[in-house]
Every structure is written in C-alpha cells, then in structure tokens.
Motif scaffolding. Sequence first.
Motif: not given
Length: 975
Positions: A389-394, A402-409, A425-437
Amino acid sequence: MQTTQPATSLPENLPPSSSDATTEPSGAGQWHSFHIIRRNGSVVSFEPGKIAVAMTKAFLAVSGGQGAASARIRELVEQLTAQVVNALVRHRPSGGTFHIEEIQDQVELALMRSGEHDVARAYVLYREKRAQERARDTAANTQSSPPQEKPGISVLDKGARRPLDMALLRKTIAEAATGHGEIIDVDAILEETVKNLYDGVPVEEVYKSAILAARALVETDPAYSYVTAGLLLHTIRTEVLGREVAQSAMTDGYAQYFPEFIALGIESGLLDAKLGQFDLVRLGQALQAQRDHQFNYLGLQTLYDRYFLHVRGRRIELPQIFFMRVAMGLALNEPEREARAIEFYEILSSFDFMSSTPTLFNSGTLHSQLSSCYLTTVSDDLEGIYDAIKENALLAKYAGGLGNDWTPVRALRSHIKGTNGESQGVVPFLKVVNDTAVAVNQGGKRKGAVCAYLETWHLDIEEFLELRKNTGDERRRTHDMNTANWIPDMFMKRVMEEGEWTLFSPSDVPDLHDKYGQEFEKAYLAYEAKARSGEIKLFKTIPALSLWRKMLSMLFETGHPWLTFKDPCNIRSPQQHVGVVHSSNLCTEITLNTNESEIAVCNLGSVNLSAHMKRNEAGQFVLDHEKLQRTINIAMRMLDNVIDINYYAVEKARNANMRHRPVGMGIMGFQDCLYKMKVPFASQAAVEFSDQSMEAVCYYAYQASSKLAIERGAYSTFKGSLWDRGILPKDTLALLREQRGGYVDTNDSATLDWDALRAHIQQHGMRNSNCVAIAPTATISNIIGVSPCIEPTYRNLYVKSNLSGEFTVVNEDLVHDLKALGLWDEVMVADLKYFDGSLARIDRIPAELRERYATAFEIDPTWVVECAARRQKWIDQAQSLNIFMAGVSGKKLDHIYKLAWVRGLKTTYYLRASGATNAEKSTGRGGELNAVSSSVPGAAAGLAAAPALPDAEVVGAVCTMRPGDEGFEECEACQ
C-alpha cells in the motif's frame, strides 16, 4: 387550460458561490458576483430562476401541462436547472460573466443528456429560427462592410484605458483561421465577439469573447475548432511572453524565447539544470512555429490546463517549446544529444508519435517520473500488505498507474498461525487501497488510479466481484478503484463444459499462484482431490457456470471486475523463463512478471497510425511502411531512454526495469485510418487492415529493439527467453493451442519476412524484453486530435466533458463527406443532435455512409473482438479493449467474452453499455443495435450455449461512464 407555474426558485443542491450563500439559499443575493451579457451588449444580473422559466416553457410547448405531466415537468425542470447552473459556475466559483448564448448552450446540452430529445430539438430549431431573424434584421439595418468599433467601447489594458482596436482584433481572428479561409466567416466571429463586449472590458476578456464566439460555431463546421485553438493560442502567447505577438512572428519569437524559458525553468526549480547545457540556439531554431496550427481546441486547451509548466500560476511554455522540452528530457544521455533531441521533437510535434502522459508531464523536470504503469504482487503477511500500500502511494505520487496482484493473500476465515486467529480476507485491505488512491491524487493533477486483480479460484472471489456495488456494507465496497478477474483457462473450460469449480484459500494451495497451463491443471485437480478427501478443510464447490454468470452480471451492473485471462498472458510471454505474469495493469494492456522483489514497470507511447497513411497509384489510402518504420525506430529509442532517465520512487521498480527493460509502444487513430480507406469498422476489410497494420507495427518495433541491442547491448535476462529461442509472438499461438488442448480458433496468416527477423534477433538479441502494448490513449489522442487507440467512433457529434471543460466534438471525416454530397447544413446538425450523433435514422444520408460512420454502439461487438484477435497474434503484451454493447443481455455477454477467450485474447477492459433510452433513439432499421448474430464472423460453432442472466440482473444499473462524460479518461495514467 390550467398549467403548473414554472419553477422560479433554485433547487437546494445548487452550489453556493459566495459567502452569503448560507443566508440566502434561494435568493438573488447568492448570485450577485455573476452577470450575463445580453445580445445587445448590456450586462444584467444572473438569475437562475429565469432558466427554469424558459425550460418550463419549452416543455409545455411540446408536451402540454395537464395532470401528472405538469408535476413531472416541474420536477425535471428543477433537476435540469441545477445541472445547467452547476455547469456554468463550475469553472468560475468566485464569480464571472456568462453570455446568453453560453447559457442557452448549456440548457440545450442538459435537455439532450436527459433524454428529452423532442424538447431539445424544438429548442434547437427555435434558437436557429431566432438567429436567422436577427441576421435578417442586422442585414437590413447595416452595411455589408466589416463591423466597426462599437460606440463608446474602450478596453482596460494593464490598468490603462484605450479604444478597442477593431482592426487588430479582426487580424487576430483572421490569422487564427489560417488554412481554413474558405470555410471560416471571420466577420461573423468578429461581430459576435464585439456583441458580447461592454465599455471598460478588460482586454483579456475581449479575446475570451472571441474564443467563445468561435467555439459556438464548432458544431456548424469542425474547422471552427482550429480557429478557436488559434485564438486560445493568442491568449497563451500573451500570457507566456507578456505581450501580444502575432503567430506569423513566432518563427523568430520561438527562437528568441526558448533560451529564456530554459533559464526561467531552471531558476524556478522546475527544469533539470542539464537542459541548460544543450545548444539552446540550435534547438530554438529547430522549432516549427507553423505546427501550432495543427491543434484543435480540445487538444490545445488540454495542454494548457494540464501539461504546460507554470510559475506562480503563469504558464511559461508554448506548444513547440513543450515538445522540445520533452524531447530534451529524453535525450539527456544521448552522445549527440542536440541531434537526438531534434529527432525526437520532430515526431512529437508532427503528431506522428506521442509519449504517454507521465512522460509529457515530467520529462526534463527535476522529478522525471516518466513511466506509465507499475505492477506489484502483494505478499501474504501484514508487513508485506502495508508495504504494498505504501508502494502504491509512492508510485502514484508522480502519475503512475497501478496494477496489484492480491491473489497470494489468504482468504476469509483462513487460519493465522502467528495469532491463532482467523483472517479477514482480502476485501478489508482493498478498502485501504481504495482510500489511498483517493488521497494520493498525483499532485492535484488527477486522481490516483489502481486496479486490483484476483484469481478465479480464490475463496474471496464472490465478494471480490461485488466490490463496486452500490448496495451492501460500505466498509466492504471500493467505489474509487478498479478490479479485474485473473481467469485461468481451466475455469473457462469448466464453464464451457458446465462443470463444477472449487474455491480455495491461497494459504492452502500456495503454488497455484505461480502455475499456469497444464501444470496448473494438474495441481488444481490434485487439490480438488484433497478437498474431497478432507485433507483441505476450507474450500467451496460451486457450478462454474454460476460463477461465470455472476461475473457477467457484475460486469454489466458495475462495469467491474474486468475479464482478463491468466494463461495466454503467461504461455505467450517472452519472459516465462524468469517469472510469472500475475496480473495486468490499470488498463489491462501490460503483461509483465511480478514477484515480492520485483515491481514491473512499463513505459508507454503511441504511434499515430492515421499519420502513416499515403495514397497509392490508384489514389487509395494504404499504410506507408517506409514512414512507419522510420517513426518506430525513433520512438523505440525514446522509450528505451525512459528506462535509464526515469525517477524510481521504489527500488524494486528500478531493479525490474533495469533487468528486463520492457516498453509498450501502441497505436492510436485506427478508426481514422478506416475513414481514409472508406472502410466500415464492421467489415472483413477492417479486420484484414487490423491484422496487416499491427503486423507492420510489431515487425518494425521488434526490429528496432534488436537494432538497439547491437548498439547498446541486449537486456540482461535475454538468454533463455522466447526471443532467444527463436519463438516470436505469432509462434506462441501454437504453444497456447498445445497447452489448452483446443479452444483456440485464430488466424495465422502473415505477410512480412518473419524468418529474417527471427534470425536477426537470435544473432543480436533484443534491447527490450517486451516492446508492444496498446494503451487507451485517452488524453494524448485528444491532444493530437485523432480517435483513441483501436476504438470505433463514440458518436459523430457530442459534447465531451473532462477536467478542461466541455467541448463540442464533430466527426471531421463525416462532415467532409456530407459536404461533398451537399448534405451538411443546419438541419443535419439538428438531426445529429436529436439522434445522439447517429446516422442510422437519417434517411437522406446514403446507406454506404451510414454504414461507414456507424458509431460504437451500432457496431456488433463481434467485429471489435475479431479486429483485436488479429492484432493480438502479433503483440508481445496486450491491448486495452473496450467492449461497446447496446441492449445488453446475458446471451450477448456470454457470447462476446467466450469469443474473446477462444480467439486468444489476453485481456479485455471496460464494458461500455448503452442505456435503453439511448438505444431507442439511435436504433437502426432493423430495430437493434450491435446485436450478435450467427451471420457475423466470429459467431463460431462450438461455443457453449449462452446462459441467460435473470431479468432482474439484466435490467440492473448500466455502466454509464462513456467517452463524452467527465471522468471517462480514468486510465490516462497510461496515456
């Protein structure tokens, strides 16, 4: 007859424009800083209530005012009035002046967008009638000579008052019309300009009035867009140079100002000091002032608003200087940097090639983040997730998509060994990704953009499909980011064969993430056996067809997740020897390897294909191979330079880019080529041109990269790649057939000498691991005035909204052909508006023209897929492929996306769905738009029967994001 009184108060949702808005929510005081210029030149207060009155009269004139209709009209008028006022004040929040015509334009636009076409048409015809009456009155009372100074008109120029110089104003308008003299009525623009002025008007407002006057005529002839651009350029020159300078003087003007610009940019901390070490006199003399005339209004306004450098709000760049600055930034490390900078400038300024938006933004600056796309893989631990998520922001900070592969989570309810708890699961973290964008909005230039990918076997896939829904728990919704399915071939086989599909948590099946093709199938079958035997506890088995139907339903309802195919991306990847493609990017055209230590990077730019057409001896347009090869040789060098010059916010991105050196050269203007060739998009001839043109582009791109390898060396991981093994992208279709065991139906024809190129590559290597990818070109195609990438025309006449405002877009080729037939007139303009830019119902237009200029929603999407399939066999990456579909049904969606898979496409992008009201207005003689039929190539035998979506799902929310809408260019992070 009794009628409901027209609405005279403002709807509550209109924006406040002054500090007293809260105390006067619907009174005139709220609008005291806004004024209207009437046609006689007088200035009056802005009263939105009068808009509601006028609109109500228009409705009642068409539909009457009895009973429920009156109540409906009142409600609709309030909504439309709010839209009109919002559109007017949006770009003038602190107050300003509107011309009465500008207000009427917005009323007309609101009526059209609301679907009230009868009212809109009546309104258009009434305005035209009144304009003709005014013209007759004017002709009867005035001489035919050019307008003279308006009595008592003076202008404020730098605080001093002076008479309006009518001769200079007319000369400026005439100069803006250079190249269009036979079409443009200079005196009409001048008259309309003066009509909108008042005594004591600031001089800059005079030229704004001229721009508005010319802009209002764009719908009558596209040539007025170039005149408007010329007038805008006059104001830009004045701002940049600090004085009025004629365009005819800019050959010397450019050369003189260029060194000053470089010095000012360096002094202001905007430009890299290395730019001052160039031979600035030589570069200044190379600037081609006449190329300023190439811009239409949309293109130049876009550059001015979003690309030109500025110091404390004042622009310091002019168009040719802008292109040279970009070229210099890309030539910094060249041994003969002046010669290379001029070479790069030539293909940019001539519109033969255009670098992507990040390169245009940042080339030559202190923050030279020039790359377009970044692909990451997120690891399955808390530290790795938040690092991602930090890398996304930078990466987003300086305009990276950005394209993120979330399959390993791991999936919901998976065991967490460290805490002895269960995963969310994956979904709560994707909410953080959304708000970072949303939070990291690329320095205020545009919002951050990210796409999350998840493989179809992941246990969270069903909830992932619903992330963009407008209902449900908002904490588990991501309305501001994109999502995409990463679909293995085995799932598609199960769909075709109506089999069962098993969902797992990646913590139980960790190797599935890195497997594809037959190895994936073998491992997946073994895990299914373990699930049946009880060795794997957390899993779910569902009918594959049921999940496929939900994918299509969500795609229709929300526009997401997009459908992308894992196996063709990997089986056909030149770099399969050093890794796995785990996702695509923000716009689904990049297919590069990622892992926990490498962030894939791609550098984009696009060839303007329509600029590489020439007439043959028979007078027909054909592809100019010699020019195309020359342009691509230069463009590939520019893209390769980006890799070394680029600023990397994250070290993992630098490492990957330096090791593999991928680039993504694409195309734009495909539809324009078809117009030149007089070929309909929905035709076999278009499919063949798609094939042969992409073959040429890819051939010259791979050849150019191999030639660069001779000069600069091959990329470090070349050994063992498919390139090294003599397997070129076209050859990988055989590999895909072998791995799938069928389900691949593609054309294998070729016209160029690929054996010779194969031998050259094996001998000399490749400079770049990947070379070709077709990005959306959403913004750069606007800049140079061509159709975006590989898409059919959206509409032949429409209003485009973006961050720079609203622009009338008219199909120039259509206007040219209609003029030749004597059919271009006011009535034709009104009909095009009425029918939403479609020709299908305008009977007086010949059938051949109606077929050639069919719009995106009138073309069977099968043709779009067939053209894309022919391109894909040549491309080493992928293409951003939008699917336009009217009258969406489960059967249509099922057919099109299965066809895309069978044809070997790697990815698809947005589903652009047309609403029922639009479809009704634009329907062809057959009564259906782009319906899939068995008579069309691609309605291939052997496809499984299409599952019909339930009616409740079919009539769900249609994806309304279309090329004419503000925010459509979401993927301009790519281009």
